[in-house]
Motif scaffolding. Structure first.
Motif: not given
Length: 237
Positions: A222-232
């Motif tokens: 979940e953290e990895a997915y959220q990190e992609i969203l955060r960067r975008l």
């Protein structure tokens, strides 16, 4: 816009009809599968991330003239799209060896390829989406040569645009899957572009920030997915 009956349910999405026969609603789920459905689970919040990430990247591509089925986002999990006739050929775009390609050609993961590789798979869950080539596509009547020429050119253009865009966010686009559809006589981009369909690595550490964390039991999915969203969401187009 009124939502109608569900027309299709896949591993990660549901598709609903609307009161407009040219439009549909895609609902993104938290369900996760891998290895042709042999591994199943749930990634909390995945549907929200995939919806927002896909729509954001469709927007980036639209700024560069890439037409897609995207119309507008309805909420965190639902998006309005054009109803397209999906070409049953999945296109895999590879920049760096990883996953099945590493196993097939014996290249260690992370090896940069001398040129971008395009692979085609027949979109059929029961058959496990087998790899095919241009002659299979012609023999099976899946698409015309002209359509496949368009699809290949679009896939490479999408790759160039997204590779450059993501590099500014310190993300490496290792490889990704694309699907295309027919709409009013044109080939347009369809499906999604998300951590489910792309390999995203941190450009500095090579940390995997995609579905491989689920496939390989790496944890912090979940953290990895959220990190992609955060960067975008924090990046600039």
């Amino acid at each position: 816009m009124q939502q109608g009956d569900m027309m299709y349910e896949g591993k990660a999405k549901q598709v609903f009809a609307t009161d407009d026969p040219t439009l549909a609603i895609i609902h993104y789920k938290d369900d996760a599968t891998a290895f042709n459905g042999l591994k199943k689970g749930t990634i909390i919040g995945k549907g929200v991330v995939n919806n927002l990430v896909s729509n954001h990247l469709f927007g980036v591509l639209a700024q560069h003239g890439i037409e897609s089925h995207f119309v507008r986002q309805l909420n965190e999990r639902d998006t309005l799209v054009r109803r397209v006739a999906i070409v049953p050929v999945e296109v895999i775009v590879r920049n760096i060896a990883a996953g099945s390609l590493s196993k097939r050609i014996g290249y260690p993961e992370g090896t940069r390829l001398r040129s971008t590789v395009l692979e085609y798979c027949y979109k059929d869950d029961e058959l496990g989406d087998p790899m095919i080539n241009d002659t299979h596509i012609a023999a099976m009547g899946l698409a015309t040569k002209e359509e496949m020429d368009q699809i290949a050119a679009l896939a490479l253009k999408v790759n160039d645009i997204l590779t450059a865009y993501l590099a500014r966010l310190n993300l490496s686009l290792i490889d990704f899957k694309l699907e295309f559809g027919r709409f009013e006589g044109r080939i347009v981009l369809a499906d999604e572009i998300s951590p489910d369909t792309c390999r995203f690595w941190d450009a500095r550490t090579n940390e995997k920030l995609d579905k491989d964390r689920f496939r390989r039991d790496l944890g912090d999915v979940e953290e990895a997915y959220q990190e992609i969203l955060r960067r975008l969401m924090g990046g600039v187009q």
